[in-house]
Design an enzyme around this catalytic site. Structure first.
Site, short mmCIF file in Angstrom:
data_model
loop_
_atom_site.label_atom_id
_atom_site.label_comp_id
_atom_site.label_asym_id
_atom_site.label_seq_id
_atom_site.Cartn_x
_atom_site.Cartn_y
_atom_site.Cartn_z
N LYS A 1 2.38 19.35 8.21
CA LYS A 1 1.48 18.21 8.42
C LYS A 1 1.74 17.06 7.45
O LYS A 1 1.83 15.90 7.85
CB LYS A 1 0.02 18.66 8.27
CG LYS A 1 -0.48 19.59 9.34
CD LYS A 1 -1.95 19.90 9.16
CE LYS A 1 -2.24 20.75 7.95
NZ LYS A 1 -1.73 22.13 8.06
N THR A 2 1.82 17.39 6.17
CA THR A 2 1.96 16.33 5.17
C THR A 2 3.28 15.59 5.33
O THR A 2 3.33 14.35 5.30
CB THR A 2 1.85 16.90 3.74
OG1 THR A 2 0.54 17.46 3.58
CG2 THR A 2 2.06 15.82 2.70
N GLU B 1 -3.79 13.00 8.27
CA GLU B 1 -3.43 14.41 8.36
C GLU B 1 -4.68 15.15 8.82
O GLU B 1 -5.76 14.97 8.28
CB GLU B 1 -2.97 14.89 7.00
CG GLU B 1 -2.44 16.30 6.97
CD GLU B 1 -1.84 16.65 5.62
OE1 GLU B 1 -1.94 17.83 5.24
OE2 GLU B 1 -1.28 15.76 4.95
#
Length: 468
Positions: A125-126, A169
């Protein structure tokens, strides 16, 4: 039932944030400051984030959780890691101070943007949100951004833009992403994780489905076309859906994919067979190729200039704590990666194995007892590519020690699987073992989302003292 407080009703008032040093909370704190709120905060540990907020943004941050920290607050914001028996939460309940959880705040801040992009998935995700942030800024979208890590390109984990897009996010833990109202969703993968919240993989998939159900009919979903659980969810959506992946049957795929000697991928981005641009990544690993496909697919959905979008990724240097070189000590390169479950650790080690080196050391800080118990067998083989594996004690995070799972059990199981594993309980133990045994040319990779990154800092600082 009392209505949930809304941040807009506390404009200019005193907001206290419990757990303000967290990667997301510290960024949201900066956003609230920008919007004119009066902030205080607390956390259990002094970190780079708490020092930054105190020294550069003049936010009074208290280290240690005490009841009096919430006194005088008009609204309190806390994270899921702050349990109900925390003295500050007990006190705010006693005083009847309005409060909301971090994810609720993020969802409220996203309101009012005509385009809200949420990037979710068990892994990546990051990095993917960071890639998309770079693309959006460089293609002129001027987005507001919230990332769960620090990206030098935007000066941290928050960017406040003037455009109509909010990029965030979207975290699945505690189903916190269900507080968002996305118009575009990016789904990277669906795997089992967070067993302290999810019952099983079907429960994980169901929760991702609830997130996708938040999309409006005129919205769009972008997902990994090689993840069968994502494909199943996409088949039920009324909005437009697009897939990415390595196979030509995906909407977005890489043609002519090659890797250089350090594992950096380059390829032609194709949409249903049509070339949109050429991508040359500056971050290594096959999973970063997948992440870049996801980011570029979302950029296409957003109407970005795809030549510029592809070019932007050649400038992407990666987010902090994602296979990050922290220092070189006694000829040994020290890296850190945020990976905290077996799949993420295996991916990080695969990148480390591509680097020029002598021996590869994997230093694992297992994260939460429930995760270690649930994914136990996967931990036993995830560091196979490393020459030596050091395992610290389990980082409890929000959990209490149940007494039936120990780091020593992991080490024993790893050895049975042919891995050279050693239990080094504390950071001091780990540093001593490394210094006693490493050799110039070795590469050390520390892994975990707890405080294992502080081991890298400790080794570097001790070396500086040693050198006078």
């Amino acid at each position: 039932m009392m209505n949930t407080p809304h941040i807009r009703d506390y404009a200019g008032k005193h907001v206290h944030m419990i757990g303000i040093g967290g990667s997301s909370m510290s960024g949201l704190a900066r956003m609230l400051l920008e919007k004119g709120y009066i902030l205080t905060g607390s956390d259990n540990l002094e970190t780079y984030a708490t020092k930054l907020l105190r020294d550069e943004y003049h936010v009074p941050v208290t280290i240690g959780h005490k009841a009096e920290n919430v006194h005088g607050a008009d609204l309190v914001i806390y994270t899921v890691a702050i349990l109900p028996d925390n003295p500050e939460r007990v006190e705010l309940a006693r005083l009847n101070i309005p409060c909301i959880e971090r994810a609720t705040l993020l969802g409220q801040l996203m309101e009012g943007y005509s385009s809200a992009v949420g990037v979710c998935g068990t892994h990546g995700k990051t990095s993917t949100t960071s890639m998309l942030a770079q693309i959006m800024v460089e293609t002129g979208m001027d987005p507001t951004i919230s990332i769960g890590g620090n990206l030098d390109f935007i000066g941290g984990n928050i960017r406040i833009g003037q455009g109509d897009t909010f990029l965030a996010e979207a975290c699945e833990f505690n189903a916190s992403f269900l507080h968002m109202r996305p118009t575009v969703a990016v789904v990277l993968n669906i795997d089992m994780d967070h067993p302290d919240f999810f019952k099983d993989i079907d429960d994980v998939q169901r929760t991702f489905g609830l997130f996708l159900d938040l999309l409006p009919e005129n919205g769009a979903a972008v997902g990994n076309g090689e993840d069968k659980r994502i494909v199943e969810l996409f088949e039920k959506l009324p909005c437009k859906t697009y897939t990415f992946g390595f196979g030509a049957d995906c909407d977005f795929s890489p043609a002519g994919l090659v890797y250089d000697e350090l594992g950096h991928g380059s390829y032609d981005l194709c949409f249903r067979g049509e070339k949109l641009g050429h991508v040359k990544l500056n971050v290594p690993g096959f999973f970063h190729v997948s992440n870049s496909l996801a980011a570029l697919a979302c950029a296409w959905v957003k109407g970005a200039d795809m030549e510029k979008a592809c070019q932007a990724l050649s400038h992407f240097e990666g987010a902090h704590r994602r296979f990050e070189l922290t220092s070189v000590v006694e000829g040994v390169k020290l890296y850190h990666d945020y990976g905290h479950n077996p799949t993420e650790m295996k991916n990080a080690i695969s990148v480390a194995a591509m680097q020029p080196r002598n021996r590869l050391w994997a230093v694992m800080q297992p994260h939460t007892f429930s995760r270690v118990k649930n994914l136990f067998n996967d931990y036993l083989t995830c560091t196979k590519e490393a020459d030596i594996t050091l395992v610290t004690d389990i980082y409890a995070a929000r959990e209490k020690d149940p007494g039936d799972i120990k780091a020593e059990m992991l080490v024993e199981g790893m050895r049975k699987n042919g891995i050279n594993a050693i239990h080094t309980p504390s950071f001091d133990d780990t540093e001593k073992y490394l210094r006693d045994h490493w050799q110039p040319g070795d590469l050390v990779l520390t892994m975990g989302c707890g405080n294992i990154n502080q081991l890298n800092d400790q080794i570097y600082e001790n070396q500086q003292k040693k050198q006078g």
